[in-house]
Scaffold this active site. Structure first.
Site, short mmCIF file in Angstrom:
data_model
loop_
_atom_site.label_atom_id
_atom_site.label_comp_id
_atom_site.label_asym_id
_atom_site.label_seq_id
_atom_site.Cartn_x
_atom_site.Cartn_y
_atom_site.Cartn_z
N LYS A 34 1.19 -6.61 -5.54
CA LYS A 34 0.72 -5.21 -5.56
C LYS A 34 1.83 -4.39 -6.20
O LYS A 34 3.01 -4.70 -6.06
CB LYS A 34 0.50 -4.71 -4.12
N HIS A 75 4.21 1.34 -5.79
CA HIS A 75 3.79 2.68 -6.22
C HIS A 75 4.56 3.74 -5.44
O HIS A 75 5.35 3.41 -4.56
CB HIS A 75 2.28 2.85 -6.10
N HIS A 105 5.30 3.80 -1.66
CA HIS A 105 6.36 3.00 -1.03
C HIS A 105 7.70 3.69 -1.08
O HIS A 105 8.66 3.27 -0.45
CB HIS A 105 6.52 1.65 -1.75
N1 ARG Z 1 3.62 -4.49 4.00
C1 ARG Z 1 3.13 -3.44 4.86
C2 ARG Z 1 2.43 -2.37 4.04
O1 ARG Z 1 2.72 -2.18 2.88
C3 ARG Z 1 4.24 -2.78 5.65
C4 ARG Z 1 4.96 -3.69 6.58
C5 ARG Z 1 5.74 -2.95 7.57
N2 ARG Z 1 6.51 -3.76 8.46
C6 ARG Z 1 6.03 -4.46 9.48
N3 ARG Z 1 6.88 -5.18 10.17
N4 ARG Z 1 4.78 -4.38 9.83
O2 ARG Z 1 1.59 -1.68 4.60
#
Ligand code: ARG
Length: 566
Positions: free
Chosen positions: A126, A129, A132
Protein backbone atom coordinates in the site's frame (compact mmCIF):
# COMPACT_ATOMS: atom_id res chain seq x y z
CA UNK A 1 15.20 26.50 39.04
CA UNK A 2 11.47 26.40 38.55
CA UNK A 3 10.37 29.85 39.67
CA UNK A 4 6.68 29.18 39.72
CA UNK A 5 6.86 26.16 41.98
CA UNK A 6 9.46 27.88 44.12
CA UNK A 7 7.08 30.80 44.58
CA UNK A 8 4.22 28.43 45.37
CA UNK A 9 6.36 26.82 48.10
CA UNK A 10 7.11 30.18 49.66
CA UNK A 11 3.43 31.12 49.60
CA UNK A 12 2.59 27.81 51.19
CA UNK A 13 4.94 28.57 54.08
CA UNK A 14 3.18 31.91 54.50
CA UNK A 15 -0.26 30.34 54.39
CA UNK A 16 -0.02 26.61 55.24
CA UNK A 17 -3.73 26.01 54.82
CA UNK A 18 -3.18 26.19 51.06
CA UNK A 19 -1.12 23.44 49.47
CA UNK A 20 1.85 24.32 47.31
CA UNK A 21 0.42 22.48 44.32
CA UNK A 22 -2.90 24.30 44.68
CA UNK A 23 -1.03 27.58 44.80
CA UNK A 24 1.12 26.72 41.84
CA UNK A 25 -2.00 25.92 39.87
CA UNK A 26 -3.44 29.32 40.75
CA UNK A 27 -0.43 31.49 39.99
CA UNK A 28 -0.98 33.46 36.82
CA UNK A 29 1.24 35.28 34.43
CA UNK A 30 -0.23 38.80 34.10
CA UNK A 31 -0.90 39.95 30.54
CA UNK A 32 0.81 43.24 31.29
CA UNK A 33 4.27 43.29 32.87
CA UNK A 34 3.31 46.41 34.85
CA UNK A 35 1.20 44.06 36.97
CA UNK A 36 4.14 41.89 37.83
CA UNK A 37 5.66 38.70 36.45
CA UNK A 38 3.50 36.36 38.52
CA UNK A 39 0.18 37.12 40.17
CA UNK A 40 -1.92 35.34 42.76
CA UNK A 41 -5.67 36.01 42.39
CA UNK A 42 -6.54 36.31 46.08
CA UNK A 43 -10.24 36.75 45.40
CA UNK A 44 -10.33 33.11 44.35
CA UNK A 45 -9.21 32.15 47.85
CA UNK A 46 -11.95 34.07 49.66
CA UNK A 47 -14.20 31.04 49.94
CA UNK A 48 -11.58 28.58 51.14
CA UNK A 49 -10.03 30.95 53.66
CA UNK A 50 -13.30 32.66 54.56
CA UNK A 51 -11.70 36.08 54.45
CA UNK A 52 -12.11 39.15 52.28
CA UNK A 53 -9.61 39.26 49.37
CA UNK A 54 -7.82 42.48 50.49
CA UNK A 55 -7.29 40.90 53.90
CA UNK A 56 -5.95 37.70 52.33
CA UNK A 57 -3.52 39.67 50.20
CA UNK A 58 -2.36 41.83 53.12
CA UNK A 59 -1.95 38.79 55.32
CA UNK A 60 0.07 36.90 52.74
CA UNK A 61 2.22 39.91 52.04
CA UNK A 62 3.02 40.26 55.72
CA UNK A 63 4.06 36.62 56.21
CA UNK A 64 5.75 36.15 52.83
CA UNK A 65 9.53 35.75 53.08
CA UNK A 66 10.76 37.54 50.02
CA UNK A 67 13.63 35.61 48.37
CA UNK A 68 16.49 37.35 46.59
CA UNK A 69 15.10 36.69 43.15
CA UNK A 70 11.94 38.64 43.81
CA UNK A 71 12.45 42.38 43.71
CA UNK A 72 9.04 43.57 44.83
CA UNK A 73 5.57 42.38 45.86
CA UNK A 74 2.46 44.54 45.46
CA UNK A 75 -1.25 44.32 46.15
CA UNK A 76 -3.53 45.45 43.36
CA UNK A 77 -7.25 44.84 42.84
CA UNK A 78 -7.57 41.49 44.61
CA UNK A 79 -4.24 40.27 43.25
CA UNK A 80 -0.89 39.86 44.88
CA UNK A 81 1.67 40.75 42.23
CA UNK A 82 5.26 39.52 42.25
CA UNK A 83 8.05 41.22 40.37
CA UNK A 84 11.01 39.05 39.52
CA UNK A 85 14.53 40.35 39.80
CA UNK A 86 15.08 40.14 36.07
CA UNK A 87 18.85 40.38 36.11
CA UNK A 88 18.96 37.42 38.48
CA UNK A 89 16.43 35.53 36.35
CA UNK A 90 18.50 36.23 33.24
CA UNK A 91 21.73 35.13 34.82
CA UNK A 92 20.42 31.89 36.25
CA UNK A 93 18.51 30.94 33.10
CA UNK A 94 21.33 31.77 30.73
CA UNK A 95 23.95 30.03 32.78
CA UNK A 96 21.84 26.88 32.83
CA UNK A 97 21.63 26.93 29.03
CA UNK A 98 25.29 27.85 28.79
CA UNK A 99 26.31 24.88 30.91
CA UNK A 100 24.09 22.27 29.31
CA UNK A 101 24.13 23.54 25.74
CA UNK A 102 22.06 21.39 23.44
CA UNK A 103 21.30 19.05 26.35
CA UNK A 104 19.43 21.87 28.12
CA UNK A 105 16.05 20.43 29.10
CA UNK A 106 17.26 16.83 29.07
CA UNK A 107 17.11 14.74 32.21
CA UNK A 108 17.54 11.30 33.69
CA UNK A 109 13.97 11.06 34.88
CA UNK A 110 13.45 7.95 32.72
CA UNK A 111 16.23 6.09 34.55
CA UNK A 112 16.69 3.96 31.46
CA UNK A 113 13.21 2.47 31.63
CA UNK A 114 11.94 1.21 28.26
CA UNK A 115 9.23 2.86 26.22
CA UNK A 116 8.06 0.92 23.19
CA UNK A 117 6.58 3.11 20.48
CA UNK A 118 4.55 1.50 17.72
CA UNK A 119 4.42 4.08 14.97
CA UNK A 120 4.20 4.57 11.24
CA UNK A 121 3.28 0.86 10.99
CA UNK A 122 2.62 0.86 7.28
CA UNK A 123 0.89 -1.79 5.21
CA UNK A 124 2.69 -3.86 2.64
CA UNK A 125 1.85 -3.15 -1.00
CA UNK A 126 0.00 0.00 0.00
CA UNK A 127 1.28 3.49 -0.65
CA UNK A 128 2.78 5.56 2.12
CA UNK A 129 0.22 8.30 1.82
CA UNK A 130 -0.07 11.45 3.82
CA UNK A 131 -2.44 9.77 6.25
CA UNK A 132 0.57 7.85 7.59
CA UNK A 133 2.43 11.05 8.09
CA UNK A 134 0.83 11.86 11.44
CA UNK A 135 1.67 8.52 12.97
CA UNK A 136 5.20 8.78 11.67
CA UNK A 137 5.80 12.35 12.79
CA UNK A 138 4.14 12.02 16.20
CA UNK A 139 5.81 8.69 16.93
CA UNK A 140 9.22 9.95 15.92
CA UNK A 141 8.80 13.06 18.08
CA UNK A 142 7.76 10.98 21.10
CA UNK A 143 10.76 8.76 20.51
CA UNK A 144 13.09 11.77 20.65
CA UNK A 145 11.32 13.34 23.61
CA UNK A 146 11.38 10.21 25.76
CA UNK A 147 14.99 9.58 24.86
CA UNK A 148 15.88 13.11 25.90
CA UNK A 149 14.28 12.43 29.27
CA UNK A 150 16.43 9.40 29.89
CA UNK A 151 14.10 6.65 28.77
CA UNK A 152 15.23 3.85 26.52
CA UNK A 153 13.03 3.98 23.43
CA UNK A 154 12.24 1.13 21.08
CA UNK A 155 10.68 2.25 17.79
CA UNK A 156 8.55 -0.45 16.25
CA UNK A 157 7.15 -0.47 12.73
CA UNK A 158 4.34 -2.99 13.19
CA UNK A 159 4.06 -3.81 9.49
CA UNK A 160 0.68 -4.73 8.10
CA UNK A 161 2.02 -7.83 6.36
CA UNK A 162 -0.62 -10.43 6.96
CA UNK A 163 -4.13 -11.05 5.74
CA UNK A 164 -6.28 -12.35 2.90
CA UNK A 165 -5.61 -9.27 0.79
CA UNK A 166 -2.13 -10.61 0.07
CA UNK A 167 -3.65 -13.76 -1.41
CA UNK A 168 -5.76 -11.56 -3.65
CA UNK A 169 -2.78 -9.54 -4.68
CA UNK A 170 -0.85 -12.65 -5.68
CA UNK A 171 -3.87 -13.92 -7.61
CA UNK A 172 -4.08 -10.59 -9.44
CA UNK A 173 -0.37 -10.62 -10.13
CA UNK A 174 -0.50 -14.16 -11.47
CA UNK A 175 -3.36 -13.25 -13.83
CA UNK A 176 -2.39 -9.82 -15.12
CA UNK A 177 0.91 -8.84 -13.60
CA UNK A 178 4.29 -8.55 -15.15
CA UNK A 179 7.53 -8.74 -13.32
CA UNK A 180 9.28 -5.85 -15.04
CA UNK A 181 6.39 -3.49 -14.57
CA UNK A 182 6.13 -4.30 -10.86
CA UNK A 183 9.90 -3.99 -10.50
CA UNK A 184 9.74 -0.59 -12.15
CA UNK A 185 6.60 0.99 -10.78
CA UNK A 186 6.56 -0.91 -7.54
CA UNK A 187 3.70 0.06 -5.18
CA UNK A 188 1.84 1.95 -7.88
CA UNK A 189 1.73 -1.19 -10.02
CA UNK A 190 0.67 -3.35 -7.06
CA UNK A 191 -2.02 -0.89 -6.19
CA UNK A 192 -3.41 -1.04 -9.72
CA UNK A 193 -3.43 -4.83 -9.60
CA UNK A 194 -5.30 -4.72 -6.32
CA UNK A 195 -7.88 -2.27 -7.66
CA UNK A 196 -8.36 -4.36 -10.79
CA UNK A 197 -8.86 -7.47 -8.68
CA UNK A 198 -11.70 -5.82 -6.80
CA UNK A 199 -13.34 -4.54 -9.95
CA UNK A 200 -13.19 -7.85 -11.75
CA UNK A 201 -14.19 -9.86 -8.69
CA UNK A 202 -17.57 -8.16 -8.82
CA UNK A 203 -18.25 -10.01 -12.07
CA UNK A 204 -16.12 -13.10 -11.56
CA UNK A 205 -16.67 -14.96 -8.32
CA UNK A 206 -13.88 -17.41 -9.12
CA UNK A 207 -11.37 -14.66 -8.40
CA UNK A 208 -12.16 -14.56 -4.73
CA UNK A 209 -11.58 -18.30 -4.50
CA UNK A 210 -8.25 -17.85 -6.21
CA UNK A 211 -7.33 -15.15 -3.74
CA UNK A 212 -8.26 -17.36 -0.81
CA UNK A 213 -6.31 -20.26 -2.26
CA UNK A 214 -3.18 -18.13 -2.57
CA UNK A 215 -3.50 -16.89 0.95
CA UNK A 216 -3.83 -20.46 2.15
CA UNK A 217 -0.58 -21.18 0.30
CA UNK A 218 1.12 -18.33 2.12
CA UNK A 219 -0.14 -19.74 5.41
CA UNK A 220 1.03 -23.22 4.51
CA UNK A 221 4.47 -21.97 3.61
CA UNK A 222 4.23 -22.71 -0.12
CA UNK A 223 7.50 -21.71 -1.73
CA UNK A 224 6.14 -19.77 -4.69
CA UNK A 225 3.57 -17.91 -2.63
CA UNK A 226 6.14 -16.95 -0.05
CA UNK A 227 8.64 -15.81 -2.58
CA UNK A 228 6.16 -13.54 -4.41
CA UNK A 229 4.91 -12.19 -1.12
CA UNK A 230 8.44 -11.66 0.16
CA UNK A 231 9.22 -9.77 -3.01
CA UNK A 232 6.20 -7.46 -2.56
CA UNK A 233 7.34 -6.82 0.95
CA UNK A 234 10.84 -5.99 -0.16
CA UNK A 235 9.57 -3.58 -2.81
CA UNK A 236 7.37 -1.79 -0.30
CA UNK A 237 10.12 -1.45 2.27
CA UNK A 238 12.46 -0.10 -0.37
CA UNK A 239 9.88 2.52 -1.33
CA UNK A 240 9.10 3.64 2.19
CA UNK A 241 12.73 3.77 3.16
CA UNK A 242 13.04 6.73 0.79
CA UNK A 243 10.51 8.57 2.90
CA UNK A 244 12.13 7.51 6.17
CA UNK A 245 15.48 8.72 4.85
CA UNK A 246 14.00 12.10 3.99
CA UNK A 247 12.52 12.31 7.47
CA UNK A 248 15.67 11.05 9.15
CA UNK A 249 13.89 8.14 10.83
CA UNK A 250 15.03 4.65 11.62
CA UNK A 251 13.22 1.87 13.43
CA UNK A 252 14.59 -0.51 16.02
CA UNK A 253 12.23 -3.23 14.91
CA UNK A 254 10.19 -4.12 11.85
CA UNK A 255 8.39 -6.97 13.56
CA UNK A 256 5.02 -6.77 11.86
CA UNK A 257 1.87 -8.81 11.94
CA UNK A 258 3.33 -11.89 10.27
CA UNK A 259 6.06 -12.02 12.91
CA UNK A 260 3.40 -13.14 15.39
CA UNK A 261 2.16 -16.11 13.37
CA UNK A 262 3.85 -18.58 15.67
CA UNK A 263 3.26 -16.54 18.82
CA UNK A 264 -0.51 -16.51 18.95
CA UNK A 265 -1.24 -20.08 20.01
CA UNK A 266 -0.01 -19.62 23.60
CA UNK A 267 -2.23 -16.55 23.90
CA UNK A 268 -5.23 -18.45 22.57
CA UNK A 269 -4.46 -21.31 24.98
CA UNK A 270 -4.28 -18.91 27.86
CA UNK A 271 -7.58 -17.26 26.91
CA UNK A 272 -9.09 -20.74 26.89
CA UNK A 273 -7.53 -21.73 30.19
CA UNK A 274 -8.87 -18.57 31.78
CA UNK A 275 -12.33 -19.28 30.45
CA UNK A 276 -12.42 -16.11 28.49
CA UNK A 277 -13.10 -17.62 25.07
CA UNK A 278 -16.62 -18.18 23.94
CA UNK A 279 -17.99 -19.63 20.73
CA UNK A 280 -20.26 -17.50 18.64
CA UNK A 281 -21.42 -18.64 15.18
CA UNK A 282 -18.37 -20.86 14.98
CA UNK A 283 -16.01 -18.01 15.81
CA UNK A 284 -14.07 -17.61 19.06
CA UNK A 285 -14.66 -14.35 20.87
CA UNK A 286 -14.03 -12.65 24.19
CA UNK A 287 -17.18 -11.02 25.50
CA UNK A 288 -16.77 -7.50 26.75
CA UNK A 289 -20.39 -6.65 27.54
CA UNK A 290 -19.49 -5.72 31.09
CA UNK A 291 -17.33 -2.95 29.73
CA UNK A 292 -19.88 -1.77 27.21
CA UNK A 293 -17.71 -2.90 24.35
CA UNK A 294 -18.55 -5.25 21.48
CA UNK A 295 -16.88 -8.68 21.69
CA UNK A 296 -13.27 -9.01 20.62
CA UNK A 297 -12.93 -11.48 17.77
CA UNK A 298 -10.01 -13.88 18.32
CA UNK A 299 -10.51 -16.64 15.74
CA UNK A 300 -12.76 -16.61 12.71
CA UNK A 301 -15.02 -19.56 12.06
CA UNK A 302 -12.47 -20.89 9.54
CA UNK A 303 -9.85 -20.80 12.29
CA UNK A 304 -8.04 -17.74 10.93
CA UNK A 305 -6.56 -15.30 13.40
CA UNK A 306 -7.28 -11.59 13.30
CA UNK A 307 -5.66 -8.20 13.68
CA UNK A 308 -6.57 -8.22 17.38
CA UNK A 309 -5.15 -11.71 17.90
CA UNK A 310 -1.81 -10.56 16.53
CA UNK A 311 -1.89 -7.43 18.63
CA UNK A 312 -2.46 -9.50 21.77
CA UNK A 313 0.54 -11.66 20.93
CA UNK A 314 2.56 -8.53 20.14
CA UNK A 315 1.75 -6.92 23.49
CA UNK A 316 2.98 -10.00 25.42
CA UNK A 317 6.03 -10.23 23.20
CA UNK A 318 6.92 -6.58 23.81
CA UNK A 319 6.53 -6.94 27.54
CA UNK A 320 8.70 -10.04 27.58
CA UNK A 321 11.33 -8.67 25.20
CA UNK A 322 11.64 -5.06 26.32
CA UNK A 323 10.00 -5.06 29.75
CA UNK A 324 8.45 -1.75 28.88
CA UNK A 325 7.48 0.91 31.35
CA UNK A 326 5.07 2.22 28.73
CA UNK A 327 3.85 0.70 25.50
CA UNK A 328 2.56 3.33 23.08
CA UNK A 329 0.51 2.86 19.92
CA UNK A 330 0.51 5.91 17.69
CA UNK A 331 -2.50 5.09 15.56
CA UNK A 332 -5.44 7.09 14.10
CA UNK A 333 -8.51 7.53 16.30
CA UNK A 334 -10.50 5.36 13.87
CA UNK A 335 -8.94 2.45 15.76
CA UNK A 336 -10.15 3.61 19.18
CA UNK A 337 -12.44 0.66 19.58
CA UNK A 338 -9.76 -1.84 18.61
CA UNK A 339 -7.39 -0.55 21.27
CA UNK A 340 -10.02 -0.35 23.97
CA UNK A 341 -10.89 -3.96 23.28
CA UNK A 342 -7.25 -4.98 23.16
CA UNK A 343 -6.38 -3.35 26.49
CA UNK A 344 -9.53 -4.74 28.09
CA UNK A 345 -8.75 -8.28 27.01
CA UNK A 346 -5.19 -7.93 28.33
CA UNK A 347 -6.58 -6.79 31.65
CA UNK A 348 -9.01 -9.70 31.79
CA UNK A 349 -6.09 -12.03 31.16
CA UNK A 350 -4.49 -10.59 34.27
CA UNK A 351 -1.68 -8.84 32.40
CA UNK A 352 -0.82 -6.11 34.85
CA UNK A 353 0.98 -4.20 32.11
CA UNK A 354 -2.38 -3.48 30.46
CA UNK A 355 -2.43 -0.23 32.42
CA UNK A 356 0.85 0.79 30.80
CA UNK A 357 -0.49 0.45 27.26
CA UNK A 358 -1.60 3.71 25.67
CA UNK A 359 -3.35 4.43 22.44
CA UNK A 360 -1.88 7.73 21.30
CA UNK A 361 -4.67 8.65 18.89
CA UNK A 362 -4.65 11.38 16.29
CA UNK A 363 -7.06 12.97 13.82
CA UNK A 364 -7.43 12.76 10.09
CA UNK A 365 -5.24 14.43 7.52
CA UNK A 366 -6.87 15.63 4.36
CA UNK A 367 -5.52 17.60 1.47
CA UNK A 368 -6.64 21.13 0.74
CA UNK A 369 -7.05 20.21 -2.92
CA UNK A 370 -9.06 16.99 -3.16
CA UNK A 371 -9.07 14.02 -0.81
CA UNK A 372 -7.30 10.71 -0.86
CA UNK A 373 -9.03 7.68 -2.21
CA UNK A 374 -7.34 4.31 -1.99
CA UNK A 375 -10.19 2.37 -3.52
CA UNK A 376 -9.94 4.12 -6.86
CA UNK A 377 -6.19 3.93 -6.69
CA UNK A 378 -5.89 7.70 -6.58
CA UNK A 379 -3.61 8.54 -3.68
CA UNK A 380 -1.19 11.22 -2.86
CA UNK A 381 2.14 9.65 -2.05
CA UNK A 382 3.95 11.20 0.86
CA UNK A 383 7.20 11.07 -1.03
CA UNK A 384 5.71 13.31 -3.72
CA UNK A 385 4.39 15.73 -1.13
CA UNK A 386 7.81 15.96 0.48
CA UNK A 387 9.51 16.39 -2.86
CA UNK A 388 7.22 19.16 -3.94
CA UNK A 389 7.77 20.92 -0.60
CA UNK A 390 11.51 20.67 -1.23
CA UNK A 391 11.06 21.93 -4.79
CA UNK A 392 9.02 24.93 -3.72
CA UNK A 393 11.52 25.79 -1.01
CA UNK A 394 14.32 25.60 -3.52
CA UNK A 395 12.63 28.16 -5.73
CA UNK A 396 12.06 30.49 -2.76
CA UNK A 397 15.75 30.24 -1.89
CA UNK A 398 16.69 30.82 -5.51
CA UNK A 399 14.69 33.99 -5.44
CA UNK A 400 15.59 35.36 -2.02
CA UNK A 401 19.08 34.13 -1.36
CA UNK A 402 20.63 32.91 -4.61
CA UNK A 403 24.17 32.87 -3.24
CA UNK A 404 23.43 30.51 -0.38
CA UNK A 405 25.79 27.56 -0.13
CA UNK A 406 24.40 24.00 -0.01
CA UNK A 407 21.10 25.12 -1.47
CA UNK A 408 19.89 21.58 -2.04
CA UNK A 409 20.69 20.44 1.44
CA UNK A 410 18.92 23.42 2.97
CA UNK A 411 15.90 23.18 0.68
CA UNK A 412 15.55 19.60 1.89
CA UNK A 413 15.74 20.52 5.57
CA UNK A 414 13.30 23.38 5.20
CA UNK A 415 10.85 21.66 2.86
CA UNK A 416 10.66 18.44 4.87
CA UNK A 417 10.71 20.38 8.14
CA UNK A 418 7.75 22.46 7.03
CA UNK A 419 5.66 19.37 6.35
CA UNK A 420 6.54 17.72 9.68
CA UNK A 421 6.04 20.97 11.56
CA UNK A 422 2.55 21.44 10.16
CA UNK A 423 1.52 17.99 11.36
CA UNK A 424 2.85 18.71 14.84
CA UNK A 425 1.51 22.21 15.22
CA UNK A 426 -1.84 21.41 16.78
CA UNK A 427 -3.09 18.97 19.39
CA UNK A 428 -2.90 15.53 17.83
CA UNK A 429 -6.58 14.70 18.01
CA UNK A 430 -7.56 17.60 15.77
CA UNK A 431 -8.25 16.81 12.12
CA UNK A 432 -5.93 18.71 9.84
CA UNK A 433 -6.08 19.99 6.32
CA UNK A 434 -2.86 19.92 4.56
CA UNK A 435 -2.00 23.01 2.51
CA UNK A 436 1.47 23.21 1.01
CA UNK A 437 1.42 26.94 0.34
CA UNK A 438 0.41 27.79 3.86
CA UNK A 439 2.89 25.55 5.60
CA UNK A 440 5.75 26.96 3.54
CA UNK A 441 4.87 30.55 4.38
CA UNK A 442 7.89 32.14 6.02
CA UNK A 443 5.76 34.62 7.93
CA UNK A 444 3.14 32.39 9.49
CA UNK A 445 3.52 30.09 12.49
CA UNK A 446 5.40 27.64 10.34
CA UNK A 447 8.52 25.52 10.35
CA UNK A 448 10.36 27.83 7.95
CA UNK A 449 9.53 30.80 10.19
CA UNK A 450 11.09 29.12 13.22
CA UNK A 451 14.06 27.82 11.22
CA UNK A 452 14.58 31.28 9.80
CA UNK A 453 14.62 32.77 13.28
CA UNK A 454 17.22 30.21 14.29
CA UNK A 455 19.34 31.10 11.25
CA UNK A 456 18.95 34.79 12.11
CA UNK A 457 20.28 34.15 15.63
CA UNK A 458 23.19 32.18 14.19
CA UNK A 459 24.04 34.95 11.77
CA UNK A 460 23.99 37.53 14.55
CA UNK A 461 26.41 35.40 16.55
CA UNK A 462 28.65 35.01 13.53
CA UNK A 463 28.63 38.75 13.01
CA UNK A 464 29.52 39.40 16.65
CA UNK A 465 32.35 36.89 16.41
CA UNK A 466 34.82 37.05 19.25
CA UNK A 467 34.49 40.81 19.71
CA UNK A 468 32.48 40.75 22.92
CA UNK A 469 34.32 39.09 25.74
CA UNK A 470 33.36 41.46 28.56
CA UNK A 471 31.66 39.98 31.61
CA UNK A 472 27.93 40.17 30.83
CA UNK A 473 25.83 42.81 32.54
CA UNK A 474 22.51 41.05 33.02
CA UNK A 475 20.65 44.19 33.97
CA UNK A 476 20.73 44.86 30.23
CA UNK A 477 18.13 42.09 29.98
CA UNK A 478 15.59 43.61 32.34
CA UNK A 479 13.39 44.98 29.54
CA UNK A 480 10.06 43.32 28.79
CA UNK A 481 11.26 42.12 25.38
CA UNK A 482 14.23 40.24 26.81
CA UNK A 483 12.26 38.96 29.78
CA UNK A 484 9.60 37.50 27.47
CA UNK A 485 12.32 35.52 25.68
CA UNK A 486 13.97 34.43 28.92
CA UNK A 487 10.75 33.24 30.37
CA UNK A 488 10.09 30.94 27.40
CA UNK A 489 13.61 29.56 27.65
CA UNK A 490 13.22 29.02 31.37
CA UNK A 491 9.94 27.14 30.86
CA UNK A 492 11.36 24.89 28.15
CA UNK A 493 12.50 21.93 30.32
CA UNK A 494 9.07 21.79 31.98
CA UNK A 495 7.35 21.87 28.60
CA UNK A 496 9.30 18.81 27.46
CA UNK A 497 8.15 16.86 30.49
CA UNK A 498 4.51 17.89 29.92
CA UNK A 499 4.73 16.98 26.25
CA UNK A 500 5.95 13.52 27.27
CA UNK A 501 3.30 13.08 29.96
CA UNK A 502 0.50 14.04 27.62
CA UNK A 503 2.05 12.47 24.50
CA UNK A 504 1.66 15.86 22.81
CA UNK A 505 4.69 16.91 20.77
CA UNK A 506 2.80 20.03 19.68
CA UNK A 507 3.49 21.54 23.10
CA UNK A 508 7.10 21.77 22.05
CA UNK A 509 6.16 23.11 18.62
CA UNK A 510 4.09 25.81 20.29
CA UNK A 511 6.90 26.73 22.66
CA UNK A 512 9.43 27.17 19.85
CA UNK A 513 6.96 29.26 17.85
CA UNK A 514 6.40 31.53 20.87
CA UNK A 515 10.10 31.71 21.45
CA UNK A 516 10.75 32.64 17.83
CA UNK A 517 8.08 35.33 17.99
CA UNK A 518 9.38 36.76 21.27
CA UNK A 519 12.91 36.69 19.95
CA UNK A 520 11.94 38.53 16.76
CA UNK A 521 10.27 41.24 18.81
CA UNK A 522 13.43 41.56 20.90
CA UNK A 523 15.50 41.63 17.71
CA UNK A 524 13.48 44.44 16.12
CA UNK A 525 13.01 46.56 19.24
CA UNK A 526 16.40 46.35 20.89
CA UNK A 527 19.79 47.15 19.57
CA UNK A 528 21.80 44.01 20.24
CA UNK A 529 25.35 44.82 19.14
CA UNK A 530 26.48 48.03 20.76
CA UNK A 531 30.19 48.84 20.87
CA UNK A 532 29.57 51.52 23.48
CA UNK A 533 28.18 48.92 25.84
CA UNK A 534 30.30 45.75 25.71
CA UNK A 535 28.93 44.28 28.96
CA UNK A 536 25.31 44.77 27.91
CA UNK A 537 26.12 43.39 24.47
CA UNK A 538 27.68 40.30 26.03
CA UNK A 539 24.47 39.69 28.00
CA UNK A 540 22.30 40.20 24.92
CA UNK A 541 24.48 37.84 22.92
CA UNK A 542 24.16 35.24 25.63
CA UNK A 543 20.41 35.57 25.19
CA UNK A 544 20.73 35.19 21.42
CA UNK A 545 22.89 32.13 21.90
CA UNK A 546 20.45 30.56 24.36
CA UNK A 547 17.56 31.23 21.97
CA UNK A 548 19.47 29.58 19.15
CA UNK A 549 20.20 26.57 21.34
CA UNK A 550 16.65 26.11 22.58
CA UNK A 551 15.10 26.48 19.13
CA UNK A 552 17.56 23.96 17.77
CA UNK A 553 16.83 21.46 20.54
CA UNK A 554 13.08 22.02 20.31
CA UNK A 555 13.09 21.45 16.57
CA UNK A 556 15.33 18.40 16.90
CA UNK A 557 12.89 16.90 19.42
CA UNK A 558 10.04 17.17 16.94
CA UNK A 559 12.26 15.71 14.22
CA UNK A 560 13.28 18.84 12.34
CA UNK A 561 16.75 20.09 11.41
CA UNK A 562 17.76 23.68 12.00
CA UNK A 563 20.17 24.95 9.34
CA UNK A 564 22.52 27.73 10.41
CA UNK A 565 21.96 29.63 7.23
CA UNK A 566 19.01 29.87 4.91
N1 ARG B 1 -1.01 -1.14 9.89
C1 ARG B 1 -2.09 -0.53 10.62
C2 ARG B 1 -2.79 0.50 9.75
O1 ARG B 1 -2.20 1.07 8.85
C3 ARG B 1 -1.62 0.15 11.88
C4 ARG B 1 -1.00 -0.76 12.88
C5 ARG B 1 -0.91 -0.13 14.21
N2 ARG B 1 -0.27 -0.93 15.20
C6 ARG B 1 -0.80 -1.97 15.82
N3 ARG B 1 -0.05 -2.61 16.69
N4 ARG B 1 -2.04 -2.32 15.63
O2 ARG B 1 -3.95 0.78 10.00
Amino acid sequence: MDYKSELALLLNSAQPSLSASELEEMLEIPPDAAMGDYALPCFKLAKTLRMAPPKIAADLLKKFQKPGWISKVEIAGGYLNFFVDRAFFAQSTLSAVGQQGERYGSSQMGEGRAVTIDYSSINIAKPFHIGHLSSTAIGHALYNIYNFLGFHCVGINHLGDWGTQFGKLIAAYKRWGNREDVEKRSIQALLELYVRFHEEAKQDAALDDEGRAWFKKIEDGDEEALSIFGWFKELTLKEVSKVYDLLGIHFDSYAGESFYNDKMQPVIDELKAKNLLEESDGAQIVRLDDYELPPCLILRSDGATLYATRDLAAAFYRKKTYDFYKNLYVVAYQQNLHFRQLFQVLELMGADFAKDCVHVAFGMVSLADGTISTREGRVVFLEDVLNSAIEKTRSVIQEKNPNLENKDEIAKKVGVGAVVFSVLSGSRIKDITFDLDRLLNFDGETGPYVQYTHARACSLLRKAGEAYTAAPDYTALACDQAFAVLRLIQEFPGVIVKAAEKYEPFMITRQVVSLAQAFNKFYYDIRILDEQDPAGTAARLALVDATRTVIKTGLALIGIDAPEQM
